[in-house]
Design a protein around this motif. Structure first.
Motif, PDB file in Angstrom:
ATOM      1  N   TYR A  17      35.238  37.662  31.408  1.00  0.00           N
ATOM      2  CA  TYR A  17      34.040  38.287  30.832  1.00  0.00           C
ATOM      3  C   TYR A  17      34.477  39.558  30.100  1.00  0.00           C
ATOM      4  N   GLU A  18      34.020  39.702  28.883  1.00  0.00           N
ATOM      5  CA  GLU A  18      34.325  40.907  28.116  1.00  0.00           C
ATOM      6  C   GLU A  18      33.098  41.801  28.046  1.00  0.00           C
ATOM      7  N   VAL A  19      33.291  42.985  27.461  1.00  0.00           N
ATOM      8  CA  VAL A  19      32.204  43.959  27.354  1.00  0.00           C
ATOM      9  C   VAL A  19      31.034  43.351  26.578  1.00  0.00           C
ATOM     10  N   GLY A  20      29.823  43.510  27.114  1.00  0.00           N
ATOM     11  CA  GLY A  20      28.624  42.975  26.480  1.00  0.00           C
ATOM     12  C   GLY A  20      28.133  41.694  27.124  1.00  0.00           C
ATOM     13  N   ALA A  21      28.994  41.044  27.895  1.00  0.00           N
ATOM     14  CA  ALA A  21      28.594  39.797  28.548  1.00  0.00           C
ATOM     15  C   ALA A  21      27.778  40.106  29.794  1.00  0.00           C
ATOM     16  N   TYR A  22      26.932  39.168  30.184  1.00  0.00           N
ATOM     17  CA  TYR A  22      26.130  39.314  31.406  1.00  0.00           C
ATOM     18  C   TYR A  22      26.858  38.586  32.534  1.00  0.00           C
ATOM     19  N   VAL A  23      26.954  39.270  33.674  1.00  0.00           N
ATOM     20  CA  VAL A  23      27.655  38.700  34.809  1.00  0.00           C
ATOM     21  C   VAL A  23      26.738  38.726  36.022  1.00  0.00           C
ATOM     22  N   ASN A  24      26.801  37.684  36.830  1.00  0.00           N
ATOM     23  CA  ASN A  24      26.045  37.640  38.072  1.00  0.00           C
ATOM     24  C   ASN A  24      26.881  38.190  39.217  1.00  0.00           C
ATOM     25  N   THR A  25      26.219  38.521  40.297  1.00  0.00           N
ATOM     26  CA  THR A  25      26.921  38.995  41.481  1.00  0.00           C
ATOM     27  C   THR A  25      27.911  37.923  41.958  1.00  0.00           C
ATOM     28  N   GLY A  26      29.143  38.333  42.169  1.00  0.00           N
ATOM     29  CA  GLY A  26      30.183  37.397  42.584  1.00  0.00           C
ATOM     30  C   GLY A  26      30.958  36.786  41.432  1.00  0.00           C
ATOM     31  N   GLY A  27      30.578  37.103  40.190  1.00  0.00           N
ATOM     32  CA  GLY A  27      31.298  36.561  39.037  1.00  0.00           C
ATOM     33  C   GLY A  27      32.700  37.143  38.931  1.00  0.00           C
ATOM     34  N   GLN A  28      33.677  36.285  38.610  1.00  0.00           N
ATOM     35  CA  GLN A  28      35.073  36.719  38.479  1.00  0.00           C
ATOM     36  C   GLN A  28      35.295  37.236  37.061  1.00  0.00           C
ATOM     37  N   ILE A  29      35.283  38.555  36.932  1.00  0.00           N
ATOM     38  CA  ILE A  29      35.407  39.171  35.614  1.00  0.00           C
ATOM     39  C   ILE A  29      36.815  39.020  35.066  1.00  0.00           C
ATOM     40  N   ALA A  30      37.830  39.282  35.888  1.00  0.00           N
ATOM     41  CA  ALA A  30      39.217  39.239  35.415  1.00  0.00           C
ATOM     42  C   ALA A  30      40.159  39.031  36.587  1.00  0.00           C
ATOM     43  N   GLN A  31      41.409  38.716  36.246  1.00  0.00           N
ATOM     44  CA  GLN A  31      42.482  38.620  37.235  1.00  0.00           C
ATOM     45  C   GLN A  31      43.530  39.658  36.869  1.00  0.00           C
ATOM     46  N   MET A  32      44.025  40.384  37.863  1.00  0.00           N
ATOM     47  CA  MET A  32      44.975  41.453  37.574  1.00  0.00           C
ATOM     48  C   MET A  32      46.093  41.476  38.607  1.00  0.00           C
ATOM     49  N   ILE A  33      47.235  42.015  38.179  1.00  0.00           N
ATOM     50  CA  ILE A  33      48.391  42.113  39.063  1.00  0.00           C
ATOM     51  C   ILE A  33      48.885  43.545  39.101  1.00  0.00           C
ATOM     52  N   ARG A  34      49.557  43.854  40.189  1.00  0.00           N
ATOM     53  CA  ARG A  34      50.143  45.185  40.353  1.00  0.00           C
ATOM     54  C   ARG A  34      51.519  45.206  39.711  1.00  0.00           C
ATOM     55  N   THR A  35      51.838  46.250  38.956  1.00  0.00           N
ATOM     56  CA  THR A  35      53.110  46.322  38.243  1.00  0.00           C
ATOM     57  C   THR A  35      54.071  47.366  38.799  1.00  0.00           C
ATOM     58  N   ASP A  36      53.605  48.226  39.688  1.00  0.00           N
ATOM     59  CA  ASP A  36      54.508  49.234  40.249  1.00  0.00           C
ATOM     60  C   ASP A  36      55.054  48.815  41.610  1.00  0.00           C
ATOM     61  N   HIS A  37      54.743  47.605  42.032  1.00  0.00           N
ATOM     62  CA  HIS A  37      55.267  47.065  43.289  1.00  0.00           C
ATOM     63  C   HIS A  37      55.592  45.597  43.030  1.00  0.00           C
TER      64      HIS A  37
END
Length: 390
Positions: free
Chosen positions: A207-227
């Protein structure tokens, strides 16, 4: 043709054939008689090593893939339109811990909370005169609490209610239920703002800025880069030689730079497809920026010290635990105790010290085959009985 001519021709042919036969026998008798060559038995030379047990340390090189120390989903805890945060909500964007990744429209919720706080202030205003008369010793604490209330900030901590009469008084006026109701709404409001839990990057954005999201919606996936960790699949038989907290050396497939690391975990299960066990190595934090998740690395494990053992090439072993030794110039089979198998060598014991163990693969040989030890060959051939000339 006359009879005389026929007789002459016949006699000439007989003389010619007889002369040829005599000359043939003469030439054969002049040929020197051949003597039979002596039977020479050829011995093959083999490479051997003298069995001498000592302490063996056998390092292990295995390839692994870098993975992030944390992989999480950015999930909406409230419904509404996504509004921009401090970073661009796109795949590959990096962020720092604590930065606002995105906000979910919250104006209406925020105004409703302020209205409820204002109503709470009105309730407290009507209570202070009664507290002054009935509970004068608590007046100062509640006046301080009243003055600390700010509509733009979270409610301050309410004074401890230890007096039972005061507790009944506050409950009857709805003060306690209203206070904790507002605290609950404050927490709900905070769910509209999404903060970065670590230093990392987006690997997927749904989901990008401006999109409508419901509760529980998976907006993005991210990873840690300093570990960053290296996940290495190791055959189960080799994993027993790896210990937690072992220091390892990590080398990139792209260059010769070496990075220090440490074993932090060993999986307690075997992968069905590869029959291997995953070993996790944590990269030294000072070099974490040199390791990108998804990249492959060679990892050298130091191995454990094996006492009273010896190392020989794997090609010298057959039937999984049998070798040839040289005894009195002949090959003899012996079984060994295999301790550890490496890629090209094998660590073992079980032979008497001083034995001459063959250290190379042999083809088309059998037990009791006569051999020479390489470097100790006898240059004189071993002749058998010479046959008598016929």
């Amino acid at each position: 043709m006359s009879w005389r001519k026929i007789t002459f021709i016949v006699v000439a042919l007989i003389v010619l054939l007889g002369g040829a036969a005599i000359l043939s026998k003469l030439f054969i008798s002049m040929k020197p008689e051949q003597t039979e060559r002596p039977n020479v038995e050829m011995k093959r030379s083999v490479k051997v090593e003298t069995v001498n047990y000592d302490e063996v340390t056998s390092p292990l090189w295995v390839q692994g893939r870098a993975v992030s120390g944390s992989e999480v989903l950015l999930v909406a805890e409230a419904s509404g339109k996504i509004e921009p945060g401090a970073v661009v909500l796109r795949k590959g964007t990096s962020f720092k811990k604590g930065q606002v990744l995105a906000e979910i429209y919250k104006d209406e919720v925020e105004l409703a909370l302020k209205a409820r706080k204002a109503q709470f202030l009105t309730t407290m205003t009507s209570l202070l005169p009664d507290i002054k008369v009935d509970f004068p010793d608590q007046l100062n604490a509640y006046e301080t609490f009243f003055r600390a209330i700010d509509l733009d900030k979270d409610l301050p901590e309410m004074p401890d209610v230890k007096d039972d009469k005061l507790k009944v008084f506050l409950a009857s006026r709805g003060v306690l239920s209203e206070y904790y109701g507002i605290k609950q709404e404050e927490k709900k409001l905070k769910r509209h703002t999404l903060h970065a839990p670590f230093n990392g990057t987006f690997t997927q954005v749904n989901y990008e800025v401006g999109a409508y999201v419901n509760t529980g919606g998976q907006i993005a996936q991210m990873i840690r880069t300093d570990h960053v960790e290296i996940e290495i699949p190791v055959p189960n038989e080799d994993s027993e030689w790896i210990r937690i907290n072992d220091k390892v050396m990590i080398q990139s497939n792209q260059n010769q730079a070496k990075i220090a690391g440490k074993v932090v975990r060993k999986s307690d299960f075997i992968e069905n497809e590869t029959q291997s066990r995953s070993i996790f190595v944590m990269v030294n934090q000072a070099h974490a920026d040199q390791v990108l998740p998804g990249e492959y690395f060679e990892v050298q494990f130091p191995g454990q010290k094996i006492p009273d053992a010896m190392e020989i090439p794997r090609g010298a072993i057959f039937n999984s635990n049998t070798v040839y030794i040289v005894v009195d110039g002949e090959l003899k089979k012996r079984e060994i105790n295999v301790i550890k198998r490496n890629e090209t060598t094998l660590v073992f014991n079980g032979l008497p010290e001083g034995s001459k163990v063959v250290a190379e693969p042999l083809i088309n040989v059998k037990e009791n085959t006569p051999v020479n030890i390489m470097g100790e060959e006898n240059n004189k051939p071993n002749s058998g009985n010479q046959a008598k000339p016929q």
